[in-house]
Design an enzyme around this catalytic site. Structure first.
Site, short mmCIF file in Angstrom:
data_model
loop_
_atom_site.label_atom_id
_atom_site.label_comp_id
_atom_site.label_asym_id
_atom_site.label_seq_id
_atom_site.Cartn_x
_atom_site.Cartn_y
_atom_site.Cartn_z
N MET A 79 -4.08 -6.81 -7.06
CA MET A 79 -3.54 -7.89 -7.89
C MET A 79 -4.61 -8.90 -8.28
O MET A 79 -4.48 -10.10 -8.03
CB MET A 79 -2.39 -8.59 -7.15
CG MET A 79 -1.27 -7.65 -6.73
SD MET A 79 -0.55 -6.76 -8.12
CE MET A 79 0.45 -8.06 -8.82
N HIS A 94 0.56 1.42 -13.25
CA HIS A 94 1.30 0.25 -13.71
C HIS A 94 2.78 0.62 -13.77
O HIS A 94 3.13 1.67 -14.31
CB HIS A 94 0.80 -0.18 -15.10
CG HIS A 94 1.48 -1.40 -15.61
ND1 HIS A 94 1.19 -2.67 -15.14
CD2 HIS A 94 2.46 -1.56 -16.53
CE1 HIS A 94 1.96 -3.54 -15.75
NE2 HIS A 94 2.74 -2.91 -16.61
N ARG A 154 -14.66 -15.74 -10.56
CA ARG A 154 -14.32 -14.31 -10.68
C ARG A 154 -15.58 -13.46 -10.63
O ARG A 154 -15.59 -12.38 -10.04
CB ARG A 154 -13.61 -14.04 -12.00
CG ARG A 154 -12.17 -14.46 -12.01
CD ARG A 154 -11.40 -13.84 -13.15
NE ARG A 154 -10.11 -14.51 -13.25
CZ ARG A 154 -9.07 -14.27 -12.45
NH1 ARG A 154 -9.13 -13.37 -11.52
NH2 ARG A 154 -7.94 -14.95 -12.60
N ASN A 205 -5.71 2.98 -12.72
CA ASN A 205 -4.69 2.05 -12.21
C ASN A 205 -3.32 2.69 -12.40
O ASN A 205 -3.14 3.53 -13.29
CB ASN A 205 -4.76 0.75 -13.02
CG ASN A 205 -3.75 -0.29 -12.56
OD1 ASN A 205 -3.57 -0.51 -11.36
ND2 ASN A 205 -3.07 -0.91 -13.51
N LEU A 215 -6.22 -5.95 -20.12
CA LEU A 215 -5.29 -5.70 -19.00
C LEU A 215 -4.20 -4.70 -19.39
O LEU A 215 -3.54 -4.88 -20.42
CB LEU A 215 -4.66 -7.03 -18.57
CG LEU A 215 -3.73 -6.97 -17.36
CD1 LEU A 215 -4.50 -6.69 -16.08
CD2 LEU A 215 -2.93 -8.26 -17.24
N ASP A 216 -4.02 -3.67 -18.57
CA ASP A 216 -2.93 -2.69 -18.74
C ASP A 216 -2.94 -2.01 -20.12
O ASP A 216 -1.88 -1.74 -20.69
CB ASP A 216 -1.56 -3.36 -18.51
CG ASP A 216 -1.44 -3.95 -17.12
OD1 ASP A 216 -2.07 -3.42 -16.19
OD2 ASP A 216 -0.71 -4.94 -16.95
N GLN A 261 8.79 7.77 -8.39
CA GLN A 261 7.97 8.50 -9.36
C GLN A 261 6.49 8.14 -9.24
O GLN A 261 5.63 9.00 -9.40
CB GLN A 261 8.47 8.21 -10.79
CG GLN A 261 9.84 8.76 -11.07
CD GLN A 261 9.91 10.28 -10.91
OE1 GLN A 261 9.03 11.00 -11.37
NE2 GLN A 261 10.95 10.75 -10.24
N GLY A 284 0.79 -1.24 0.00
CA GLY A 284 0.00 0.00 0.00
C GLY A 284 0.81 1.28 0.00
O GLY A 284 0.33 2.31 0.48
N ASN A 288 1.58 3.16 -2.57
CA ASN A 288 0.88 4.15 -3.41
C ASN A 288 -0.36 4.68 -2.70
O ASN A 288 -0.66 5.88 -2.76
CB ASN A 288 0.50 3.53 -4.76
CG ASN A 288 1.65 3.59 -5.74
OD1 ASN A 288 2.00 4.65 -6.25
ND2 ASN A 288 2.28 2.45 -5.98
C1 GRF Z 1 3.31 -0.70 -7.62
O1 GRF Z 1 4.55 -0.86 -8.24
C2 GRF Z 1 2.23 -0.48 -8.64
O2 GRF Z 1 2.67 0.23 -9.76
C3 GRF Z 1 1.85 -1.86 -9.04
O3 GRF Z 1 1.93 -2.63 -7.87
C4 GRF Z 1 2.84 -2.01 -6.97
C5 GRF Z 1 2.08 -1.76 -5.72
O4 GRF Z 1 2.89 -1.26 -4.69
N1 GRF Z 1 0.55 -1.89 -9.66
P1 GRF Z 1 2.23 -0.63 -3.40
O5 GRF Z 1 1.33 -1.69 -2.81
O6 GRF Z 1 1.47 0.59 -3.80
O7 GRF Z 1 3.37 -0.32 -2.49
#
Ligand code: GRF
Length: 217
Positions: free
Chosen positions: A90, A109, A65, A107, A144-145, A173, A12, A14
């Site tokens: 995930m 990525h 799902r 999202n 996806l992505d 970043q 977590g 981010n």
């Molecule tokens: C990050 O690198 C994000 O870009 C990717 O999964 C990772 C999550 O990291 N989708 P965090 O849980 O936010 O530390």
């Protein structure tokens, strides 16, 4: 104030960068809940410490799902969010779930999409020998992505980098870029034109992010 629900599966970091930006007053929004598919996600405790309502929808309790995604949607919709933020969530999401939140789910990525979708992006970047790597914030679409790109930040790949070193450089970043992109959303400055994201002026980026930056005057 726009309402945000954040979905996490892990540490977590981010999520914390978003909560920090809200707390610092630079992101005018309210994080109304943090939800996870994993009870043991370390980010949940961090959110709880900050007084954010948290919830767990355990994917292992669902046979399909579809069943998991409808339980997740139910949990999200309790909070009537304007925006759903995937922050290290995930799970592959069903088309129905993605379409339910079309235009209001984003999202981050850890690659410069469309390069290196999927997992192990830093390993993929090192194997490809790219000199520039980075991260992308994008709207979520069923592929996806692959959704429309909102913002990207780039970092150099340095001789001698391993996955961990490169991941750490990108993560710095990510923590700048995601709150910034979310601010654009909550300020209603993002629109989709022919499937591409347009950002209403001013096109300023916070110090530390890639250009364009606003003139300092
Ligand atoms: C990050 O690198 C994000 O870009 C990717 O999964 C990772 C999550 O990291 N989708 P965090 O849980 O936010 O530390």
């Amino acid at each position: 104030m726009k309402r945000i629900v954040i979905l996490i599966s892990g540490r977590g970091s981010n999520m914390l960068s978003i909560l920090d930006a809200v707390a610092a007053g630079v992101l005018p929004a309210t994080v109304v809940a943090v939800l996870s598919n994993r009870l043991d996600a370390p980010g949940l405790a961090a959110a709880r410490v900050r007084g954010i309502p948290v919830g767990v929808i355990d994917h292992r309790a669902h046979a399909s799902r579809e069943s998991f995604d409808s339980a997740l949607a139910e949990a999200i919709d309790v909070y009537s969010p304007d925006l759903v933020v995937l922050a290290g969530f995930m799970r592959i999401l069903t088309d129905d779930f993605v379409l339910r939140y079309a235009g209001r789910m984003i999202n981050i990525h850890p690659s410069l999409l469309p390069l290196f979708p999927g997992l192990h992006t830093h390993r993929q970047a090192l194997a490809a020998g790219v000199r520039v790597h980075g991260c992308t914030v994008h709207f979520v679409t069923p592929t996806l992505d692959h959704g429309p790109i909102i913002a990207q930040a780039a970092v150099p790949v340095v001789d001698g980098d391993d996955e961990a070193a490169l991941a750490a450089r990108v993560l710095v970043q990510e923590h700048l870029l995601y709150p910034e992109a979310i601010r654009w959303f909550v300020e209603d400055r993002l629109s989709l034109v022919n499937g591409r994201v347009r950002l209403a002026a001013p096109q300023c980026l916070s110090p530390g992010l890639v250009s364009p930056t606003c003139p300092s005057s």
